[in-house]
Structures are given as C-alpha cells and as structure tokens.
Design a protein around this motif. Structure first.
Motif: not given
Length: 384
Positions: A309-313, A266-269, A381-383, A358-361
C-alpha cells in the motif's frame, strides 16, 4: 456407497452433474432427478454438490466421493502436496486417512504409503478416490491411537469439528492431541492442527519439534506439528506461503528496526504473523516495523510478488479527519485495514457515507505505547 461406485451410479452422477442445482433451480432439479432415480436422488444430488464444492480444493473432485464433514476438514490439494514433498522417500502411515486426500499426494512422493481410519464408510471412499490412477495404496481399519505400523512416519489429522461446531481446545480433538502426542512420543510424525492453536498449550503437552504455519490463497490453512526428527535442525517456527513459494523460519535474522512509514506499507502474509516471524520477514525484505508490537511493516521498495500500500497521506485517526480527507480525494470506495485499534471496518465504512469516484485503502493502527500511544490512519494506493 456401493451404488455410487457402480456403473449405474456413475451414469446417474453424470446425468445430475448437468443440472444447475442453484438455489432457484434446486426444487425443479430434484423433482426431475427423482423421476429418473427415485429414492437414490438425495445421495446423488448431495454427491454432485459436494464434488462442485470440492473443486476448490482438489483437481480430481469431479470423480471423488465425499461426506460433507470429511470435505470440510480435508487438506487442500496444494497443502497436502507440500507436506508430501517434505516426506519424500519415507514410508508414511496416514493414521486418519478419511477419504484419502492426503494419500493422493503421498503416493507420488513417499516410498510407500499406508492409510487407516476408524470409519469404514470413509475408508471405502478412500479406496474409490485412490483407485482412479496409479498403484494402490494399502488401506486398513484401525484406531489412530493404536498405530498398526512400526517404523513408518505417522501422519495424523485429528477431527476438529463436531457437525457444524469447531473444537478449539486441542484436548477435544478426535483423537485428543495430548493423547496422540503421548502415543507418538517415540515416533517420527506430522500432526495437522487448526491454524489458531495455542502454541504454548502444545509445548505444555511436551511437543518440542517444529510448528509450520501454511497459507494458501491468501488465508492461513493450518499449523502442522513436525516431530524433531523431521524438522530442520534448530527450527521451532516456520511460515510457508504456497502462493509465492516463500518460506521463512525462526533461525533467520530478526534484528529489524522501528521507524516512521516509508513509501510502502506491507501487511505480511497471515502465516508469517501467526508463526511470530514478522521481524524475520522484515529483515529478509529490507523492511522495518511501524511499531514494535504491531505487524504492519514499511519500506521504500515493495518485495516481489507482495501486495502493498503506497502511502499518500498520514493523519491522526478520528472519523472527522478521515471524512475530510476522503472528501478532498473524492473517495467513493475504501478498503479498511485495522490492527491494534478497536475499529469495525464495515461499521466505519457505513458511517463515512462515501459518495465519490475514487478508491483508496486506509490502514488504521496504533503507534506507540502508554500515554504516547496514538491511533494513526494512512491513506494509501494499493499496488494491486
């Protein structure tokens, strides 16, 4: 001014509002307008363009009068509305009322509102803008450093621009912040400042109240100084996120842990980060820090309404590793977020030469300190 407020002026503005006034059509549009309105064309066209620009800030922008500088500095409607709610029931003196944008919100919440400004043109615009609905607000010409009220709460928005240039030193504001705080020392007040203002400098000026940092539309809009008599007891920092309606202050618990990344990052506001309340925010939402000196947070569940952002790797950051990981995932577009590492996201994106589908963050950050410090990249993967 008088012409724009006349029946003829209103008709002219309505006519020119039909024009596209885009970069490609501006020259023929102005030529067409000049045939009808002659020497008044420039001010009519400028007013229409400012109204369109102002629509991003104000619901009634299509009927208001602006100057370009006043519009740039004016408080967005939702932010002004939030401040007005905090002042509900009070008698409020907006001592730098400019074109009346704060007063438009105050009139619905304050028991009585007075507006003053040293600029007679902006005062006239305020009179026009505030005359569109509801009862009148009292307006007068006065210097903010010589308040013309006695017991009212004083609201001040010092000018932080000179033409296109910003004033970063609060002593260079108009009026200067140090002089303003000295004048208001015995009063209840709210002073709007730039979000990047140095809090330590403000405290050196003798300010001992609450600093509220407010965000809207995903960006930090301002830092407001609330005198001690107007702030909540014990609160010195507050973050207000108008997009979600959430507030958090420095009286909340801040004993969050530090651990490796969980399912989500999470990147806080920005308001939370700017107000120095990252740890307080983490505790509230059951998150932890990835590093005690970095604002990124992590958790196994995503707070409601928050983009994560869901961590994939996870991999040690260098461009070769990142290029290999992107190739394996057929990445063609990447959002790159960086903290604590000297990386230019746009330059990095160009060097990676992405060609996939594909697109990632990718979240790139420094973890650890000293010799143990390491740059780490999280493919996510962004929510949303």
């Amino acid at each position: 001014m008088r012409y724009l407020r006349s029946d003829a002026g209103r008709l002219a503005l309505a006519e020119v509002a039909r024009y596209a006034l885009t970069d490609s059509s501006l020259v023929p549009d102005i030529a067409s307008a000049r045939e009808q309105f002659g020497d008044r064309t420039a001010v009519i066209v400028e007013t229409v363009k400012l109204r369109r620009k102002g629509a991003a800030k104000f619901e009634r922008a299509a009927e208001w009068l602006f100057t370009d500088e006043a519009l740039q500095q004016s408080t967005a409607g939702p932010v002004a509305e939030h401040r007005a709610r905090r002042l509900r029931g009070a008698v409020v003196h907006d001592a730098t009322c400019s074109i009346g944008t704060e007063l438009a919100a105050l009139r619905h919440w304050a028991s009585f509102a007075v507006g003053s400004d040293i600029d007679p043109v902006r005062l006239a615009m305020a009179g026009h803008n505030l005359g569109l609905d509801g009862p009148d607000v009292a307006l007068c010409r006065a210097d903010a450093l010589r308040p013309v009220t006695g017991d009212a709460v004083v609201l001040v928005d010092p000018a932080r621009r000179s033409g296109s240039r910003r004033r970063f030193d609060p002593r260079a504001y108009l009026p200067p912040l140090d002089e303003l705080l000295d004048v208001l020392r015995e009063r209840n007040y709210a002073v709007k400042c730039a979000p990047g203002i140095d809090f330590a400098v403000v405290e050196q000026m003798g300010f001992d109240g609450e600093i509220e940092v407010t965000s809207l539309g995903g960006s930090v809009r301002e830092a407001c100084l609330w005198s001690r008599g107007l702030g909540d007891r014990g609160v010195r920092r507050r973050a207000t996120m108008l997009d979600t309606g959430e507030q958090i202050d420095d009286t909340a618990p801040d004993d969050c842990g530090v651990a490796e990344a969980g399912r989500w990052i999470v990147d806080p506001d920005g308001a939370v980060v700017r107000a120095g309340l990252v740890r307080h925010y983490a505790v509230r939402h059951g998150l932890w820090q990835l590093d005690p000196d970095i604002a990124y947070l992590s958790g196994d569940q995503l707070p409601h309404g928050v983009r994560g952002f869901e961590v994939l790797e996870t991999l040690a950051f260098n461009e070769r590793h990142l290029r290999q990981a992107f190739s394996a995932r057929d990445v063609g577009a990447a959002e790159i977020l960086v903290r604590g590492v000297d990386v230019d996201p746009d330059a990095l994106r160009t060097r990676l030469r992405l060609r996939g589908s594909t697109q990632v963050t990718v979240v790139i950050t420094r973890l650890g300190s000293g010799a143990a410090s390491r740059a780490t990249a999280f493919l996510c993967r962004p929510s949303r």
